[in-house]
Design a protein around this motif. Structure first.
Motif, PDB file in Angstrom:
ATOM      1  N   ASN A   1      85.141  83.563  67.882  1.00 58.80           N
ATOM      2  CA  ASN A   1      84.933  84.870  68.793  1.00 58.80           C
ATOM      3  C   ASN A   1      86.118  85.641  68.842  1.00 58.80           C
ATOM      4  N   ARG A   2      87.412  85.334  68.793  1.00 55.38           N
ATOM      5  CA  ARG A   2      88.674  85.806  68.838  1.00 55.38           C
ATOM      6  C   ARG A   2      88.929  86.501  67.589  1.00 55.38           C
TER       7      ARG A   2
ATOM      8  N   SER B   1      86.122  75.199  72.019  1.00 54.03           N
ATOM      9  CA  SER B   1      87.314  75.746  71.555  1.00 54.03           C
ATOM     10  C   SER B   1      86.958  76.389  70.286  1.00 54.03           C
ATOM     11  N   VAL B   2      86.324  75.667  69.199  1.00 52.59           N
ATOM     12  CA  VAL B   2      86.063  76.255  67.942  1.00 52.59           C
ATOM     13  C   VAL B   2      85.329  77.979  67.967  1.00 52.59           C
ATOM     14  N   ARG B   3      84.211  77.688  68.786  1.00 54.60           N
ATOM     15  CA  ARG B   3      83.618  78.792  69.173  1.00 54.60           C
ATOM     16  C   ARG B   3      84.459  79.971  69.588  1.00 54.60           C
TER      17      ARG B   3
ATOM     18  N   GLU C   1      73.629  71.107  72.228  1.00 55.59           N
ATOM     19  CA  GLU C   1      72.623  71.686  71.575  1.00 55.59           C
ATOM     20  C   GLU C   1      72.941  73.032  71.589  1.00 55.59           C
ATOM     21  N   LEU C   2      73.214  73.820  72.876  1.00 57.17           N
ATOM     22  CA  LEU C   2      73.348  75.173  73.229  1.00 57.17           C
ATOM     23  C   LEU C   2      74.653  75.600  72.188  1.00 57.17           C
ATOM     24  N   LEU C   3      75.678  75.059  72.274  1.00 57.86           N
ATOM     25  CA  LEU C   3      76.990  75.201  71.605  1.00 57.86           C
ATOM     26  C   LEU C   3      76.901  75.238  70.031  1.00 57.86           C
ATOM     27  N   LEU C   4      75.724  74.394  69.679  1.00 56.33           N
ATOM     28  CA  LEU C   4      75.673  74.418  68.156  1.00 56.33           C
ATOM     29  C   LEU C   4      74.509  75.309  67.670  1.00 56.33           C
ATOM     30  N   ALA C   5      73.806  75.794  68.666  1.00 58.43           N
ATOM     31  CA  ALA C   5      72.854  76.904  68.305  1.00 58.43           C
ATOM     32  C   ALA C   5      73.358  78.100  67.672  1.00 58.43           C
ATOM     33  N   GLY C   6      72.527  78.517  66.601  1.00 59.99           N
ATOM     34  CA  GLY C   6      73.079  80.043  65.974  1.00 59.99           C
ATOM     35  C   GLY C   6      73.777  80.912  67.102  1.00 59.99           C
ATOM     36  N   GLN C   7      73.018  81.266  68.187  1.00 63.46           N
ATOM     37  CA  GLN C   7      73.306  82.294  69.025  1.00 63.46           C
ATOM     38  C   GLN C   7      73.135  81.564  70.468  1.00 63.46           C
ATOM     39  N   VAL C   8      74.150  81.527  71.279  1.00 64.58           N
ATOM     40  CA  VAL C   8      74.399  80.773  72.499  1.00 64.58           C
ATOM     41  C   VAL C   8      73.930  81.782  73.513  1.00 64.58           C
ATOM     42  N   GLU C   9      72.836  81.139  74.226  1.00 66.80           N
ATOM     43  CA  GLU C   9      72.361  81.913  75.508  1.00 66.80           C
ATOM     44  C   GLU C   9      73.308  81.521  76.581  1.00 66.80           C
ATOM     45  N   GLY C  10      74.076  82.820  76.594  1.00 64.22           N
ATOM     46  CA  GLY C  10      75.147  82.709  77.961  1.00 64.22           C
ATOM     47  C   GLY C  10      74.617  82.243  79.223  1.00 64.22           C
TER      48      GLY C  10
END
Length: 149
Positions: free
Chosen positions: A116-117, A110-112, A26-35
């Protein structure tokens, strides 16, 4: 500890790991990740994995002590003889499902990470393409401050 109790403990820990993996997804699919939250989930996952490993070592030790081989057939036979084959099969199914969840999350990470890269590379190319520094001085061909400025 009995084989039945060890299987119950492993199942409980795998269920907790599965819940953590769902939270991570759920965190990874969220628009903005809470680190910070993602970091906490990763720490909790690591702790659960370590406790699962310890329980598995205990289970194998009990299995060997009872005279069973330390392989899949020995595990199955030990479960049959202890009257907990159903618990063993449930554990195996849950372990497979949890492994699949973890693989999906790995692909999401990996996709995220790749995205980012690419974003960082794009931003870097914009910065390097600017003819002037933040102070209004001309940059050289390499993007560095021009020595004649």
């Amino acid at each position: 500890m009995s084989l039945t109790r060890l299987l119950e403990t492993q199942t409980s820990r795998l269920e907790a790991l599965s819940r953590l993996l769902s939270q991570e997804q759920e965190l990874l699919l969220a628009g903005q990740v809470e680190g910070r939250v993602l970091e906490q989930v990763a720490g909790d996952k690591q702790a659960l994995l370590e406790s699962l490993e310890a329980t598995e070592k205990s289970r194998l030790s009990v299995q060997r002590r009872l005279g069973y081989a330390a392989d899949a057939e020995g595990s199955r036979q030990a479960a049959v003889d202890a009257g907990c084959l159903e618990a063993w099969q449930k554990l195996l199914e849950l372990a497979q499902q949890t492994a699949q969840q973890n693989q999906r999350n790995g692909r999401l990470i990996s996709v995220r990470s790749q995205h980012n890269r690419q974003m960082l590379d794009y931003l870097q190319s914009i910065v390097e393409a600017r003819p002037y520094t933040a102070k209004g001085r001309p940059r050289g061909a390499s993007g560095q401050l021009n020595a004649s400025a």
